[in-house]
Design a protein around this motif. Structure first.
Motif, PDB file in Angstrom:
ATOM      1  N   ASN A 196       1.075   9.992  -7.047  1.00 27.78           N
ATOM      2  CA  ASN A 196       1.071  11.157  -7.987  1.00 27.78           C
ATOM      3  C   ASN A 196       2.181  11.011  -9.031  1.00 27.78           C
ATOM      4  O   ASN A 196       3.227  11.457  -8.551  1.00 27.78           O
ATOM      5  CB  ASN A 196       1.274  12.230  -7.032  1.00 27.78           C
ATOM      6  N   GLU A 206       0.929  -1.140   0.079  1.00 25.62           N
ATOM      7  CA  GLU A 206       0.047   0.068  -0.002  1.00 25.62           C
ATOM      8  C   GLU A 206       1.013   1.314  -0.010  1.00 25.62           C
ATOM      9  O   GLU A 206       0.770   2.019  -0.777  1.00 25.62           O
ATOM     10  CB  GLU A 206      -0.839  -0.047   1.115  1.00 25.62           C
ATOM     11  N   HIS A 207       1.856   1.355   0.873  1.00 25.02           N
ATOM     12  CA  HIS A 207       2.810   2.426   0.793  1.00 25.02           C
ATOM     13  C   HIS A 207       3.451   2.634  -0.267  1.00 25.02           C
ATOM     14  O   HIS A 207       3.699   3.645  -0.737  1.00 25.02           O
ATOM     15  CB  HIS A 207       3.952   2.187   2.123  1.00 25.02           C
ATOM     16  N   PRO A 254       4.713  12.654  -3.391  1.00 25.93           N
ATOM     17  CA  PRO A 254       4.045  12.292  -2.329  1.00 25.93           C
ATOM     18  C   PRO A 254       2.652  12.758  -2.208  1.00 25.93           C
ATOM     19  O   PRO A 254       1.779  12.248  -1.711  1.00 25.93           O
ATOM     20  CB  PRO A 254       4.909  12.730  -1.000  1.00 25.93           C
ATOM     21  N   SER A 255       2.231  13.759  -3.218  1.00 30.55           N
ATOM     22  CA  SER A 255       0.840  14.396  -2.752  1.00 30.55           C
ATOM     23  C   SER A 255       0.676  15.139  -4.348  1.00 30.55           C
ATOM     24  O   SER A 255       1.508  15.436  -4.888  1.00 30.55           O
ATOM     25  CB  SER A 255       0.874  15.286  -1.724  1.00 30.55           C
ATOM     26  N   GLY A 256      -0.670  14.968  -4.401  1.00 31.69           N
ATOM     27  CA  GLY A 256      -1.160  15.785  -5.824  1.00 31.69           C
ATOM     28  C   GLY A 256      -0.702  17.136  -5.930  1.00 31.69           C
ATOM     29  O   GLY A 256      -0.217  17.815  -6.765  1.00 31.69           O
ATOM     30  N   VAL A 311       4.355  24.825   1.321  1.00 27.49           N
ATOM     31  CA  VAL A 311       3.315  24.508   2.361  1.00 27.49           C
ATOM     32  C   VAL A 311       1.966  25.092   2.070  1.00 27.49           C
ATOM     33  O   VAL A 311       1.851  26.181   1.725  1.00 27.49           O
ATOM     34  CB  VAL A 311       3.958  25.171   3.726  1.00 27.49           C
ATOM     35  N   GLU A 312       1.066  23.896   2.128  1.00 19.09           N
ATOM     36  CA  GLU A 312      -0.378  24.480   1.639  1.00 19.09           C
ATOM     37  C   GLU A 312      -0.889  25.616   2.528  1.00 19.09           C
ATOM     38  O   GLU A 312      -0.723  25.016   3.724  1.00 19.09           O
ATOM     39  CB  GLU A 312      -1.138  23.328   1.315  1.00 19.09           C
ATOM     40  N   GLN A 333      13.501   4.951  -3.803  1.00 15.53           N
ATOM     41  CA  GLN A 333      13.001   6.521  -3.347  1.00 15.53           C
ATOM     42  C   GLN A 333      12.145   7.136  -4.179  1.00 15.53           C
ATOM     43  O   GLN A 333      12.039   6.884  -5.556  1.00 15.53           O
ATOM     44  CB  GLN A 333      13.986   7.183  -2.969  1.00 15.53           C
ATOM     45  N   VAL A 334      11.568   8.229  -3.875  1.00 15.00           N
ATOM     46  CA  VAL A 334      10.802   8.983  -4.751  1.00 15.00           C
ATOM     47  C   VAL A 334      11.676  10.295  -5.208  1.00 15.00           C
ATOM     48  O   VAL A 334      11.741  11.017  -4.073  1.00 15.00           O
ATOM     49  CB  VAL A 334       9.381   9.120  -4.229  1.00 15.00           C
ATOM     50  N   LYS A 367      13.444   9.132   0.309  1.00 16.80           N
ATOM     51  CA  LYS A 367      14.227   8.705   1.302  1.00 16.80           C
ATOM     52  C   LYS A 367      15.502   8.072   0.661  1.00 16.80           C
ATOM     53  O   LYS A 367      15.669   6.913   0.575  1.00 16.80           O
ATOM     54  CB  LYS A 367      13.440   7.664   2.203  1.00 16.80           C
ATOM     55  N   ARG A 391      13.707  16.734   3.160  1.00 18.58           N
ATOM     56  CA  ARG A 391      13.362  15.776   1.907  1.00 18.58           C
ATOM     57  C   ARG A 391      12.339  15.177   2.193  1.00 18.58           C
ATOM     58  O   ARG A 391      11.694  14.778   3.190  1.00 18.58           O
ATOM     59  CB  ARG A 391      14.624  14.758   1.821  1.00 18.58           C
ATOM     60  N   PHE A 392      11.507  15.050   0.721  1.00 21.27           N
ATOM     61  CA  PHE A 392      10.506  14.413   0.949  1.00 21.27           C
ATOM     62  C   PHE A 392      10.441  12.750   0.445  1.00 21.27           C
ATOM     63  O   PHE A 392       9.506  12.007   0.450  1.00 21.27           O
ATOM     64  CB  PHE A 392       9.252  15.024   0.322  1.00 21.27           C
ATOM     65  N   HIS A 432       1.397   3.914  -3.219  1.00 20.28           N
ATOM     66  CA  HIS A 432       1.120   5.392  -3.225  1.00 20.28           C
ATOM     67  C   HIS A 432       2.221   6.262  -3.226  1.00 20.28           C
ATOM     68  O   HIS A 432       2.155   7.425  -3.761  1.00 20.28           O
ATOM     69  CB  HIS A 432       0.391   5.508  -1.710  1.00 20.28           C
ATOM     70  N   THR A 433       3.385   5.794  -2.771  1.00 20.28           N
ATOM     71  CA  THR A 433       4.501   6.676  -2.651  1.00 20.28           C
ATOM     72  C   THR A 433       5.072   6.703  -4.236  1.00 20.28           C
ATOM     73  O   THR A 433       5.488   7.759  -4.804  1.00 20.28           O
ATOM     74  CB  THR A 433       5.577   6.158  -1.569  1.00 20.28           C
TER      75      THR A 433
END
Lengths: 255, 458
Positions: free
Chosen positions: A107, A98-99, A117-119, A148-149, A189-190, A179, A176-177, A102-103
């Motif tokens: 996106n 799952e992880h 990591p995110s849209g 930062v949103e 890593q992403v 790893k 870092r986002f 998604h990673t």
């Protein structure tokens, strides 16, 4: 305690307030010896009024702590592989898969196959990397949006943005986002940062959500170039996505 | 909390009765600790719990070199199992205060932990979260302060995933929320930590995590709601929270919770309802909350509907939380003709009266709310009369609790003042006799006599 049946409907209904009945007070109300006065009350943290609720909270926490201290059981499943084309990572636990999904496959940028990591970060990446208009505008105005949103600051360069992230949003200096491990280029890593060798918008790292040795002396460029095109063997990506190559080196400007 | 890993841990060979007894003992210990201002003592939380879990297992104190080695392995080990094992060993060591101290003094240790918390290996994230959990128990405020900058970054990282939260992230979030809640309970929190928190983006993140909707996770929300409670009741800068939409968010969350308790008898919802009620109630007392017509002004009678549904829920599940719910009701109605009117138009007076038999504390609060309504004048009293009010008040006058009787007397005075026929009916129902037994009570006698006079002579 019987509640009127219409109450549940009211809860589900539209917001609104009743038109208040007329208020009309008599001067005698609340006169001595009577004392009543309608007033709001606030309680500070230690007030005994909170005792029951606090005790319940702590009973719950004690139970949690007991569980945390115990060893976790890990449900294992028969090994299976990720079904995304070109990815053959294997798993024996659903959580890991799952992880992973998604990673790495979540996106994903359709232009350069980088995963984020995110849209929100993906959108920002696309704008900064794959939109030529962005580059043109960036020459004249502050275009690098804070990551930062909710923060509306914009910056002239990605480095300025990074400084802002560190100074104002308390990001670690080497945040870092993804790893990457020091000294190796792990495939899993992403890469969310700009230092891929195919593009490097303006100055340094445009989408700099990942920089490994921010203030440390930069590694010799030669070493980086050597790693530049190698895909570690532990993972296979069939679509030429260059992932996980981090560098704070400046690259040639994008057209 | 720790979803997926929840399971009722029981010491072996324990019967139900023994468990109940044990729980009562724990409760008593917690009450005692709170009264001695020791409830925030993390040691208290730990000792009770680990006694049961560890069952005598010796906790190893780790030295600097060992910690460094475990961190190194966790970060750079080749095999995943190896990395996991290193973190497990570290976590066990962190159960000891000495290890905790050594850990936080070690340069880069928190940073490494943060890195592991945001790694892309689910199991490492989970184990790192457990380490963070253990660290939260450190008696040293230095730990708290070391974690604070990391918290902001972690929340930013995790918020970026808000559209697709997956379980390791949720666990990390919960651990973070818990750690933050421990931090916020420190003695020096109001002066040192809360101003820092309020000056960062943390409040916005917290409010975001409390937004009702499909993405709301109960375990995470519980932790952050308690964080918010500690911030608000310390009264450092609640106006700021109001401008950030706290009232709106909490109000909507309350509605959501009321809907949830109707759908399911899920144990655990009261864990979230409690801090939400407290936050709302305290925030309502701020001047900024009173700007009528402004977007922050809570003016939605659905909140009232929600609150009563939750009061009913408390009555069944957790009667000890009724006073807190009624406290919120007081703060909603005290200065609001609109909410008082809604109380009437939604037919909530009678349900309120039914709560009068629960306990003295609850009775006083119920009577106070009724007074809030009655003191607004004849138009309001008209709707309180006749119905069950008179017989109910006569019942309360038969009690001996001074505060309950006192509040009943206050309500009666308002009714006599504003409602024609009330005094008459009171006399006819032997009201005077009911008052007589209180004529000699010091705190009551003046008011009792005055009321008797009003009843007889108008």
């Amino acid at each position: 305690m019987q509640l009127p049946p219409a109450l549940h409907a009211r809860l589900a209904g539209a917001p609104g307030a009743a038109a208040p009945l007329p208020v009309q007070r008599d001067a005698l109300a609340g006169n001595a010896p009577f004392r009543f006065a309608a007033r709001q009350v606030r309680f500070p943290r230690e007030h005994e009024f909170f005792e029951d609720g606090d005790v319940q909270r702590h009973l719950y926490l004690q139970d949690v702590i007991t569980q945390v201290a115990a060893e976790p059981e890990r449900p294992r499943v028969p090994e299976f592989t990720c079904q995304v084309a070109g990815c053959c990572q294997a798993f024996d636990a659903l959580e890991d898969y799952e992880h992973h999904y998604h990673t790495l496959h979540g996106n994903v940028c359709s232009y350069c196959r980088r995963a984020f990591p995110s849209g929100h970060l993906l959108d920002t990446h696309i704008q900064e990397w794959h939109d030529s208009l962005f580059q043109i505008l960036a020459e004249r105005q502050d275009m690098y949006q804070c990551l930062v949103e909710g923060c509306t600051e914009k910056f002239r360069t990605s480095r300025d943005r990074k400084q802002h992230l560190v100074a104002h949003h308390l990001y670690p200096a080497d945040f870092r986002f993804d790893k990457p491990r020091k000294g190796s280029r792990p495939a899993s890593q992403v890469s969310t940062e700009a230092a891929g060798e195919d593009r490097a918008p303006s100055e340094g790292d445009a989408m700099e959500v990942c920089s490994e040795h921010a203030e440390a002396p930069p590694e010799p460029p030669r070493e980086r170039r050597v790693y530049g095109h190698r895909v570690p063997s532990t993972i296979c990506f069939g679509q030429g996505a260059s992932r996980g190559f981090k560098s704070t080196k400046k690259r040639s400007k994008r057209p | 909390m720790w979803r997926g890993r929840r399971g009722l841990l029981r010491p072996s060979g324990c019967g139900v009765e023994e468990l109940r007894c044990r729980r009562r003992e724990r409760e008593a210990a917690l009450r005692k600790a709170r009264r001695e201002q020791q409830l925030v003592s993390k040691r208290l939380l730990r000792d009770e719990a680990t006694e049961e879990a560890e069952g005598g297992r010796v906790v190893v104190i780790l030295g600097e070199a060992q910690i460094q080695e475990f961190l190194r392995l966790a970060q750079r080990g080749i095999e995943e199992k190896e990395r996991e094992r290193a973190l497990v060993s570290l976590r066990r060591g962190l159960q000891h205060p000495e290890t905790q101290q050594t850990f936080i003094r070690l340069e880069g240790s928190i940073r490494t932990l943060v890195g592991l918390l945001t790694s892309n290996k689910a199991l490492l994230q989970l184990e790192a979260a457990r380490c963070l959990h253990e660290l939260s128990h450190s008696e040293q405020s230095a730990v708290a302060e070391a974690c604070l900058p990391a918290t902001s970054y972690l929340l930013t990282y995790l918020s970026g995933h808000s559209s697709d939260f997956i379980s390791p992230h949720l666990t990390v979030l919960e651990a973070l929320g818990y750690a933050l809640s421990q931090l916020l309970q420190a003695k020096e929190a109001p002066e040192k930590i809360i101003p820092l928190v309020l000056g960062s983006t943390l409040p916005q993140h917290i409010l975001q995590l409390l937004q009702p909707g499909p993405k709301l996770n109960l375990g995470v929300a519980v932790e952050f709601a308690w964080c918010l409670h500690y911030i608000i009741c310390s009264q450092v800068n609640n106006a700021l929270l109001i401008t950030q939409g706290a009232l709106t968010t909490l109000g909507l969350l309350l509605l959501d919770l009321a809907a949830a308790v109707q759908r399911t008898e899920d144990a655990g919802l009261e864990l979230l309802v409690c801090p939400v009620v407290r936050c709302l109630s305290n925030l309502l007392t701020e001047a900024a909350a009173e700007t009528v017509g402004g977007p922050m002004h809570l003016q939605d009678e659905r909140v009232l509907a929600a609150l009563f549904i939750l009061l009913q829920f408390f009555l069944h599940k957790q009667p000890s939380l009724l006073p807190e719910g009624l406290w919120l009701l007081n703060n909603l109605t005290a200065n609001s003709p609109s909410f008082c009117t809604s109380l009437i138009s939604l037919d909530l007076i009678e349900p309120l009266l039914h709560l009068l038999s629960v306990s003295n504390v609850v009775s006083v609060l119920v009577l106070t709310v009724l007074c809030n309504v009655a003191e607004k004048g004849p138009a309001y009293c008209q709707h309180l009369w006749p119905g069950l009010l008179l017989p109910t008040l006569l019942d309360t006058l038969a009690l001996s609790d001074t505060e309950v009787v006192g509040q009943s007397v206050e309500l009666l005075q308002l009714l006599f003042l504003y409602q024609p026929g009330a005094a008459q009916a009171f006399l006819q129902q032997s009201g005077l006799q009911a008052l007589q037994r209180h004529e000699e009570v010091a705190q009551l006698q003046d008011r009792v006599h005055a009321l008797q006079q009003t009843a007889l002579h108008g």
